[in-house]
Design a protein around this motif. Structure first.
Motif, mmCIF file in Angstrom:
data_model
loop_
_atom_site.group_PDB
_atom_site.id
_atom_site.type_symbol
_atom_site.label_atom_id
_atom_site.label_comp_id
_atom_site.label_asym_id
_atom_site.label_seq_id
_atom_site.Cartn_x
_atom_site.Cartn_y
_atom_site.Cartn_z
ATOM 1 N N THR A 178 0.848 -1.190 0.000
ATOM 2 C CA THR A 178 0.000 0.000 0.000
ATOM 3 C C THR A 178 0.884 1.241 0.000
ATOM 4 O OG1 THR A 178 -1.799 -1.111 1.167
ATOM 5 C CG2 THR A 178 -1.717 1.288 1.328
ATOM 6 N N CYS A 187 1.087 5.561 0.144
ATOM 7 C CA CYS A 187 0.319 6.684 0.667
ATOM 8 C C CYS A 187 1.083 7.977 0.425
ATOM 9 C CB CYS A 187 0.004 6.510 2.149
ATOM 10 S SG CYS A 187 1.442 6.432 3.219
ATOM 11 N N ALA A 196 -8.932 7.309 -0.115
ATOM 12 C CA ALA A 196 -8.108 6.316 -0.803
ATOM 13 C C ALA A 196 -8.380 6.343 -2.293
ATOM 14 C CB ALA A 196 -8.389 4.920 -0.254
ATOM 15 N N LYS A 214 -10.009 -5.638 2.482
ATOM 16 C CA LYS A 214 -8.777 -4.845 2.324
ATOM 17 C C LYS A 214 -8.973 -3.431 2.861
ATOM 18 C CE LYS A 214 -5.116 -3.774 -1.028
ATOM 19 N NZ LYS A 214 -4.059 -4.626 -0.475
ATOM 20 N N GLU A 231 -6.780 -1.778 5.770
ATOM 21 C CA GLU A 231 -5.840 -0.712 5.417
ATOM 22 C C GLU A 231 -6.240 0.677 5.911
ATOM 23 O OE1 GLU A 231 -2.982 -1.062 4.141
ATOM 24 O OE2 GLU A 231 -2.968 -3.040 3.203
ATOM 25 N N LYS A 286 -4.375 7.131 0.965
ATOM 26 C CA LYS A 286 -3.830 5.815 0.618
ATOM 27 C C LYS A 286 -4.123 5.427 -0.829
ATOM 28 C CE LYS A 286 -3.145 3.755 5.071
ATOM 29 N NZ LYS A 286 -3.072 2.503 5.811
ATOM 30 N N LEU A 308 -4.417 1.969 -2.784
ATOM 31 C CA LEU A 308 -4.541 0.532 -2.544
ATOM 32 C C LEU A 308 -4.554 -0.217 -3.872
ATOM 33 C CD1 LEU A 308 -7.343 0.599 0.195
ATOM 34 C CD2 LEU A 308 -4.875 0.793 0.482
#
Length: 538
Positions: A3, A5, A379, A518, A522, A531, A533
């Protein structure tokens, strides 16, 4: 897949107010109560426990039991509803409109942030219970904001034949007409186990429930029930009666307007935009047919664009008899939420937190504890194939978030086999003209203006040549430019954050429960990063 970020400032999608709030800028400290760090929740728990009217718990549980009576209720949700009876049980709340089939992706991020925060609080303060709440915005009446969702670049829109759509609260609207949307959605989503779950959830939600409120509750419960999410529709008379004193204060004293005026001036003086400007009375009158503003003129009260009116005594009697008919607007809804729930923290997007930051003085005047304010997780979801493309194009995560023309220009300059940067030539030109300025000062100062004009002209000429050269290189590197644009367009639909555009079904049909798992794993609500992903390799 790992992941990635980046910081919120690096995304270029968050306002200065929210970025300064996240960095705990001193000038903003008067606009919130406690910053949302795990250690600060202890004091919030103590304060809320003392200030909350625990007699409301009985009505809250009764209303929830009624609202859940026709649903399959998970053990976790049932335990959470029952736990609300205890004075040691507190809530974490997020709110959201009744968007068609959940609307954009951030609906999921809001709720998952809320569920995950309750887990962290239980670890830190095990002697207490923490219940994640989804507050359904059943009383909103802006139908055009919620009657669609985007899937695979297509807009699926609900054309509701109910002539009350847009005039009264959306929660009570009939689900009529959604069978047509279901047919189109089914054809688009295709086959397979994940697609069948999505079709079943849509069909049972909208075609087997009569109102939008009941349908939305069913769908949210299908996705998040096993995690203990509790869904509240707060329009019930048994809950509204607890808000009567505050509504009375709003009607008679215009309390929210009076208490927030100075705050708005301070926010404005700090250079931030005002999110919401209050009206004199921040309430609607709500029936099955209308949701319209309440206005006061010369001591009498009127419902905007209707023949309904009262004297002061009459409207206060109406409030006492029918509290469910008095609907909070964006300024007063937060107070209502905090009056009826034993709440510690509100989780919302940047726009929501911006208007909450206007309200602290209003809460203090009404003697209601101001909750902690937490920015929901954000995200971007990508496939392994998209991540591979990005790496082959040598685009960093940070560069992905640039405006498209900036990204393309930057990459063309990097991959070009010639130097497109004329900075050196410009510096040399400026140096040459400096000699001309020195000469002009020693001879004829009137000559300085002519020198300046010539310098500007030649610098503009270099700019023009640089842009022409860049344009020519873009044509020469057309394949690379198209691949860069295509990747960014896929990840930023409509040149916007994916989470604000794309419906979760676009990813669920491919990844099923892996998507939810997920995200649960996360998204850390106390981690202030955006984030990225990655799912799968195909």
């Amino acid at each position: 897949m790992p992941t990635n970020c980046i910081s919120y400032p690096e995304t270029n999608y968050f306002t200065p107010l929210i970025l300064d709030y996240l960095s705990e800028k001193k000038e903003l400290s008067n606009f919130y109560h406690r910053f949302p760090e795990i250690e600060n929740f202890g004091a919030q728990i103590t304060e809320k426990k003392k200030s909350y009217d625990h007699t409301i718990r009985k009505d809250l549980i009764q209303v929830l039991n009624d609202q859940y009576s026709k649903l399959t209720v998970s053990e976790n949700t049932r335990a959470n509803i029952d736990a609300l009876e205890s004075k040691n049980t507190f809530t974490v709340v997020t709110g959201h409109q009744l968007n068609l089939f959940t609307g954009p992706l951030y609906f999921l991020y809001k709720i998952i942030s809320t569920i995950n925060l309750t887990k962290k609080l239980k670890e830190k303060y095990p002697e207490n219970n923490f219940v994640p709440i989804y507050w359904m915005a059943t009383e909103d009446h802006d139908f055009e904001e919620i009657n669609f969702f985007n899937l695979n670049g297509k807009k699926f829109k609900w054309n509701n034949a109910d002539d009350r759509a847009g005039k009264t609260a959306v929660g009570g609207l009939s689900t009529e007409g959604l069978d047509e949307v279901f047919k189109l959605f089914s054809a688009e989503i295709g086959g397979g186990e994940n697609a069948e779950f999505l079709k079943s959830t849509f069909e049972k939600g909208y075609l087997e429930h009569d109102t939008l409120s009941d349908a939305t509750r069913f769908i949210a419960n299908e996705i998040f029930g096993k995690y203990g999410l509790v869904i509240v529709a707060a329009g019930d008379k048994r809950l509204k009666k607890h808000f009567i004193p505050n509504v009375g204060s709003e009607l008679v004293e215009h309390s929210s307007h009076k208490q927030t005026t100075e705050t708005l001036q301070k926010i404005n003086s700090l250079g931030y935009n005002i999110q919401v400007n209050p009206r004199d009375i921040n309430l609607f009158y709500l029936t099955d047919e209308i949701r319209e503003r309440i206005i006061e003129r010369d001591g009498n009260y009127f419902v905007h664009e209707t023949e309904i009116s009262w004297t002061k005594e009459e409207i206060l009697q109406e409030l006492k008899d029918h509290p469910e008919r008095f609907s909070p607007n964006v300024m007063t809804r937060p107070l209502y939420q905090e009056v009826i729930l034993p709440n510690l923290c509100y989780i919302g997007g940047g726009g929501e937190l911006a208007y909450w930051l206007e309200l602290k003085s209003y809460f203090e005047a009404e003697n209601v504890t101001f909750p902690m304010l937490l920015l929901r997780n954000s995200a971007m979801l990508q496939t392994g194939k998209q991540n591979d493309k990005r790496e082959k194009l040598k685009i960093s995560i940070q560069e992905l978030f640039l405006k498209q023309h900036e990204l393309i220009n930057r990459k063309v300059r990097k991959i070009s086999d010639i130097d497109i940067d004329f900075s050196g030539q410009k510096e040399h030109l400026v140096e040459q003209f400096q000699h001309m300025y020195d000469l002009a000062e020693k001879t004829d100062e009137s000559f300085i203006g002519a020198v300046k004009a010539q310098e500007v002209k030649q610098l503009k000429g270099l700019d023009h040549l640089e842009k022409r050269l860049l344009k020519a290189q873009k044509r020469k590197l057309k394949d690379e430019v198209e691949r860069i644009a295509e990747l960014q367009n896929d990840l930023f639909p409509n040149r916007s954050l994916q989470e604000r555009q794309t419906n979760f079904s676009e990813f669920y049909v491919e990844y099923g429960e892996e998507l939810i798992n997920k995200l649960m794993e996360e998204l850390d609500p106390l981690e202030s990063n955006f984030k990225i992903l990655t799912f799968g390799r195909e």
